[in-house]
Design a protein around this motif. Structure first.
Motif, short mmCIF file in Angstrom:
data_model
loop_
_atom_site.label_atom_id
_atom_site.label_comp_id
_atom_site.label_asym_id
_atom_site.label_seq_id
_atom_site.Cartn_x
_atom_site.Cartn_y
_atom_site.Cartn_z
N ALA D 158 0.89 -1.15 0.00
CA ALA D 158 0.00 0.00 0.00
C ALA D 158 0.92 1.20 0.00
N ASP D 159 0.92 1.95 -1.09
CA ASP D 159 1.93 3.00 -1.24
C ASP D 159 1.30 4.26 -1.83
N ILE D 160 1.97 5.38 -1.54
CA ILE D 160 1.53 6.68 -2.05
C ILE D 160 1.97 6.82 -3.51
N THR D 161 1.10 7.32 -4.37
CA THR D 161 1.48 7.56 -5.75
C THR D 161 0.82 8.84 -6.25
N GLU D 162 1.55 9.54 -7.13
CA GLU D 162 0.94 10.74 -7.69
C GLU D 162 0.60 10.50 -9.16
N THR D 163 1.64 10.14 -9.93
CA THR D 163 1.40 9.93 -11.36
C THR D 163 1.32 8.45 -11.70
N GLY D 164 1.70 7.61 -10.77
CA GLY D 164 1.70 6.19 -11.08
C GLY D 164 2.96 5.74 -11.80
N SER D 165 3.87 6.68 -12.12
CA SER D 165 5.01 6.29 -12.95
C SER D 165 5.98 5.39 -12.20
N SER D 166 6.15 5.60 -10.88
CA SER D 166 7.05 4.73 -10.14
C SER D 166 6.46 3.32 -10.04
N LEU D 167 5.17 3.22 -9.87
CA LEU D 167 4.53 1.90 -9.87
C LEU D 167 4.76 1.20 -11.21
N LYS D 168 4.54 1.96 -12.28
CA LYS D 168 4.70 1.37 -13.61
C LYS D 168 6.15 0.91 -13.83
N ALA D 169 7.10 1.74 -13.40
CA ALA D 169 8.51 1.39 -13.58
C ALA D 169 8.87 0.13 -12.81
N ASN D 170 8.14 -0.18 -11.75
CA ASN D 170 8.41 -1.39 -10.98
C ASN D 170 7.45 -2.53 -11.33
N ASN D 171 6.77 -2.37 -12.46
CA ASN D 171 5.89 -3.44 -12.95
C ASN D 171 4.80 -3.80 -11.96
N LEU D 172 4.17 -2.76 -11.38
CA LEU D 172 3.10 -3.00 -10.42
C LEU D 172 1.77 -2.58 -11.03
N ARG D 173 0.72 -3.20 -10.53
CA ARG D 173 -0.64 -2.94 -10.99
C ARG D 173 -1.49 -2.55 -9.80
N VAL D 174 -2.24 -1.44 -9.93
CA VAL D 174 -3.09 -0.96 -8.84
C VAL D 174 -4.37 -1.76 -8.81
N ILE D 175 -4.72 -2.23 -7.61
CA ILE D 175 -6.00 -2.97 -7.53
C ILE D 175 -7.03 -2.22 -6.68
N ALA D 176 -6.61 -1.22 -5.93
CA ALA D 176 -7.60 -0.47 -5.13
C ALA D 176 -6.98 0.84 -4.67
N THR D 177 -7.85 1.84 -4.47
CA THR D 177 -7.42 3.10 -3.90
C THR D 177 -7.97 3.21 -2.48
N ILE D 178 -7.07 3.38 -1.52
CA ILE D 178 -7.51 3.45 -0.12
C ILE D 178 -8.02 4.85 0.19
N LEU D 179 -7.28 5.86 -0.24
CA LEU D 179 -7.74 7.23 0.00
C LEU D 179 -6.99 8.18 -0.91
N GLU D 180 -7.57 9.39 -1.09
CA GLU D 180 -6.87 10.49 -1.75
C GLU D 180 -6.46 11.47 -0.66
N SER D 181 -5.33 12.10 -0.86
CA SER D 181 -4.80 12.92 0.22
C SER D 181 -4.25 14.23 -0.30
N THR D 182 -4.51 15.31 0.44
CA THR D 182 -3.86 16.59 0.17
C THR D 182 -3.31 17.11 1.49
N THR D 183 -2.49 18.17 1.38
CA THR D 183 -1.90 18.75 2.58
C THR D 183 -2.96 19.58 3.31
N LYS D 184 -2.99 19.43 4.62
CA LYS D 184 -3.96 20.14 5.43
C LYS D 184 -3.24 21.03 6.45
N LEU D 185 -3.69 22.27 6.56
CA LEU D 185 -3.36 23.05 7.75
C LEU D 185 -4.36 22.62 8.80
N HIS D 186 -3.87 21.97 9.85
CA HIS D 186 -4.78 21.42 10.85
C HIS D 186 -4.38 21.90 12.24
#
Lengths: 289, 289, 289, 289, 289, 289
Positions: D158-186
């Motif tokens: 379960a890893d963070i990805t923005e463009t998916g290019s690192s996943l592709k370069a490592n021959n990985l396939r996405v099977i699910a998205t756990i969450l989308e994330s942005t930076t929060k001032l909290h």
């Protein structure tokens, strides 16, 4: 006719070139050269160690130069100060030439320096200060790394400091301030008496100071309903005359004002609360009052 | 007991640390510190500008230091020369302090310098040289970039040169050589009279010079049939005593010799032709004759 | 539909990307890739050696590209020039392809090249120039470092120069200029006849040229008392129509004008003397007349 | 009174400092320090790993902080979201936490993960997601380089990805998205209930968001003949209220509008065709609606 | 058959590759890859975070790996220690995991930690140590920059230190040492029971340790007159058996000995004084006793 | 008399300088110069693009040069091969010039290239190969980045590859190998007929090859009890004649042998088990058989 100008080589060079570029003068220099080309045929620029510029201005080899007050005094250069320029520093504090001793030294004040050994890059300024304070000490020229010489090599140093952090890191304690120093655009006396050169120098001062002033300021524009204008104007700093223009076919006005950047963080939220809309901030390159 | 040693900070520092490492002394220093740690509890090392080391050795603040002869003379330091060390230079030529003028200057010889202005980092050495040549000139201290000051700022310079290429690039012509200079391990006179310090310094000299000697030499081993030994020995440089050992159960001998690296390019082809087999060259770390 | 655009890989790449960013097109490319992504779905960009772009535009593999006139001619590419773009150069002088010989060569003019050997990266352009001048010489392709080949390897070179400083550093003398060259946005003829592609290219040209124009210009605003307006307007360059707006409840007007940056150094002091207040200069991203 | 703010150390630090500078807060920090100085006496800033900031905000050690939603959830931090800040990313896509397997794995969906081993830096978020999907798998903490662990070390990541290019370069396939994330001032809940701190945080949010909004927008000014004004206004985006002012002694008006940068490439050519003159685009530092 | 070996990615990687190269194994890896190629077909190498290697060795995913004792314990990995390897450290001191508090904290000993908060990267090792000392404290995982968390975020830290200089720079005081740690070549238990893998691992240990031993040693050769041999041998360290060979046609012998480098600085001057000639020192790549 | 030698500028330059230094020739060159100085008065060195060296050797402008076989053939240079030199490569595989197409291309063999377009830096070699295979294709010169031109710009490429990884990364498939290439020391035919130049070249070849041979070899020394000597000798590679010398006053012998480095990892453990003591490995600079 040309104005011959000495600019500091070395750590200040890049900041100086950026300031001149913002002022409208593009300087380019090949890596090991000391003679930059400049896009103003009326200027001839020479790069030099800041320490030497006041001497050559004094002697008339240069018409004018940029160097610190400290080096003008150390060279005992009899020159005309054209403009005070504060740039390339990490804080708004002035640079100071201070006398420092080891934290655990029993030298507590200037008078304790009698008979001691002091290392400094600014021998004459330091000697003069001690003389004026009635102190008789041995002042030796330091080629660099002055702040590590206490206490093994000398009893005290006279060194330039801005934030004091290098002194603190070397366990030094300041006992006196000899002078505060900023960068001066300074001119040879004869050159200053030449009308063409004087006007060229005055124009240069206007542009350089206009560029420096712009660095701490921003432009602010906003749209304001006619009936909120007075409230908005009351919030804006009193001394600034905002530019107000009526919008076409509308009872809104556009308000535009130049502010110091450090005021913006309080003003923008206040303006928004007071009814300003479409507030935009934009950068400035020069500000001439 | 400790020997306090000043080593040059700056451009020579890395080369100096490498030389000491090869000699058996590992110096490590954090980036902004001037007090390296060293794996010899009998040494205490201070990094300093090379210009200042002779002064502090002379005054006894340091027991010994490494600096050029030029700066020993400029400081008028009365010190003991322990060893001459040639390292960190790009050519085998000695460094020279020369007087140079613009290519098209009409100053042709030292005597033409009468009444002229000369910039140099070595004011006293230059003044002394001029005085001895009966010349009366104005010598001013240059903070750097000396070679670009001719002809706009001064008439001549006295500057350090190794290959002359920087002088040539600045269109300068050498009119006199003031002195040749190499790096000296030099000691304070009192420290030298202390037997423990003197022996420590002499050992240090043996190791540093052994390391420098090894840099220009290589070890050569080869197997030689007994009947070719005399031919082979005739080829080897006469003054070198090769180590010859008989191989077990064989009429071959092993010949081992230490040579200057620059001889190898001629000797290896010659030895091969003369019947040597299995010639190997290996690197050396120290050579003590 | 997409427009396929070739941009130069290598030394021009960063400057090209910056120009496109200023024009509104953000290009991002991973370090070894040749296919940048761009935030305009109507563009498809390929990075290539500038030398090859005109050939592929000519052949229709690309719809358009950026390359120098020199390489368009060398490739004998029959393409449409869409816009002339001057960027990424250190001086405002045009780049020139010149023929140069050793300073002390007895080749004085083009006609002396008969029977000589000339090295160049632009073989066809050079051959054509010589042919047109009635000269018969051997022109050989140079893979690089062309300027050091004279006089050992060839008699003359045809090389690109901007300031001439590299030629001077290699002791070369220019005997003829073959052509002056600037960067051209150029298009394939068929693509140009496609209305959608032509409009896309024209819009691109407007934006790129608007960005370049903005680099040499600044915005100037000032407040002027009503009775000084004519004086101020007389100082401003005649061809520029300033924007004048009346301030609310005041007899001052706000004057705003776009100027060439190089005029500012003279105008600002003059405007101040003529009674303008609160002069501010601000940077521009695009200027479209 | 001071607001204690945690900012991310490391790869996001420079982008964060630039954003704060644009918002009006200059942060300076010496290379190895974690306590930057800031030109606002009401702020106290601490640099920390983004992973830890939500924990310390939750516990009240910090009043507020910047970190991703992913790490707020992983820390199970009960905090107040003050503002959503999108910066320092190479694309406008949100960052996603995804589950990926080897391209040729026979794991096709989340339910196939039963009994499998999954490596991730976000163990709790991943475990919670699997639990909610009724999957029982072994989730292990990964110290880094998570994407190379499939398939040799684990079955899925379960890893963070923005463009998916690192996943592709490592021959990985996405099977699910756990969450989308942005930076929060909290903010810490108690700090938020303090009126002074809440206003300080709200002002900070206005300035940071004003800076971010300005990055994607530009200012556009143009002169328009009175009779073309309606045409021009029809071209401009409807929701934007342009500022229109009458020019002195003229039937032209000046039109000024703030636009999204990506609209400019279509609008400028259209405005020019519709009769606008002297179109200039200028950069913005803040935009507050 | 292959041995699967985990080596540390990151700050230790270059030092590890150099050690393996010296031992005879050339590892090459492209910049972002984790699978280096190695010039031994019997080895398969994976780069990993040192923290994770013991876990994967324990689980049998790897046959063996290099990691510190600290991480073997933190992972509670039940593995076989094959060899102790000391490399890539700036001092010969062992790395220690210590508990440190602020200089002015009133925590003086481990027992004072009751009820306190401790940050560390090695949570389990720290918890175990506290438990064994009868202390009940809250131990939290630290993602990094642990040494700046005292006193603002936590009361104490458990952190790795080599020289203590980072602790000192952060004004921390050590109150206890949890463990000393060196790098271990460690093996999975099953792999160790495989005879082929065990021999491969033992050979690897011999070569790696032979390389490390060679780093602190040098070879010394000298020629000695027969009648000085006993004197010379008496000077050499007793436990070292020198290799002595008779020179041909001479009453000199060649003496060769392997010494620790730190002995050389005293021995060389002593040997020279005792009559040794032609002393040479040469570097070693491996030393196996 | 001087031998004029062309060495490759660019990516091979540093590796070439290191090889020459190890062979005994120190080359030094200022950053932008093409004429290195060398510590052998009989050599004159010119740096050039490897592509051009064979042409200038063929024409006699150079006496000899270093370049790949590929460029010797491309230049159709009629030269003498003096020595084959394998250096500066990341693997022991030879460099190959291959024809490659897109993975999914329907070009399967050389004969499928009929009528296709092929990009290459080696146009003549490629054309000759195609001609010999009865194929008629269009071969165009590629200025670089050849491997990204398939499939958009051309149908196939002929490109240099060492490991094939760049081809793989660009999704290319090799369909034929045109030639294998190594670096050649090659000479002009007339120069080779000059006895002085021929001997100089032969000596140079001996030294360069001696240096290259030493890179893959090490020296091994050990002490062996007399009764174990035969066992030890049986373990050592048969073709190597070890040097055996009797130790003084002892029944041990010293055995010394030169081995290929890749043998050492098996031999050292075996020798230790067979009774060798004090095994040391030392580095070599040259090995001449």
């Amino acid at each position: 006719m040309k104005l011959r100008l000495g600019l500091p080589k070395g750590s200040l060079q890049e900041a100086t070139f950026q300031l001149f570029k913002q002022a409208g003068f593009e300087l380019t220099v090949r890596s090991r050269s000391y003679f930059p080309s400049v896009n103003d045929p009326e200027l001839e620029v020479v790069l030099m160690r800041a320490q030497e510029i006041p001497r050559y201005v004094h002697e008339g080899v240069l018409d004018a130069g940029l160097s610190g007050l400290d080096w003008i005094l150390e060279n005992e250069a009899d020159v005309v100060e054209v403009a005070d320029l504060v740039y390339a520093k990490s804080t708004p504090n002035p640079i100071r030439l201070v006398i420092a001793v080891a934290n655990d030294s029993n030298i507590k004040s200037v008078s304790d320096l009698n008979g001691k050994r002091i290392a400094t890059e600014l021998v004459r300024v330091t000697q003069k200060f001690l003389r004026e304070n009635g102190v008789n000490a041995y002042v030796e020229y330091s080629y660099g790394a002055t702040e590590v010489k206490v206490p093994h090599l000398v009893d005290a140093i006279a060194d330039i400091t801005e934030t004091g952090s290098s002194l603190k890191a070397n366990n030094l304690r300041v006992i006196a301030t000899i002078l505060e120093s900023t960068t001066k655009l300074h001119a040879n006396k004869e050159s200053w008496n030449d009308p063409w050169k004087r006007e060229k120098l005055q124009n240069l001062a206007v542009l350089l100071q206009g560029a420096l002033r712009a660095r701490a300021r921003v432009g602010l524009k906003m749209n304001v309903p006619g009936d909120r204008l007075d409230t908005i104007l009351a919030i804006l700093p009193a001394m600034k005359q905002p530019t107000i223009s009526q919008l076409v076919n509308s009872d809104w006005v556009a308000v535009e004002v130049i502010l110091e950047e450090r005021q913006v963080r309080d003003l923008i939220p206040a303006l928004k609360r007071a009814g300003a809309h479409d507030i935009i901030e934009y950068p400035l390159t020069k500000v001439i009052p």
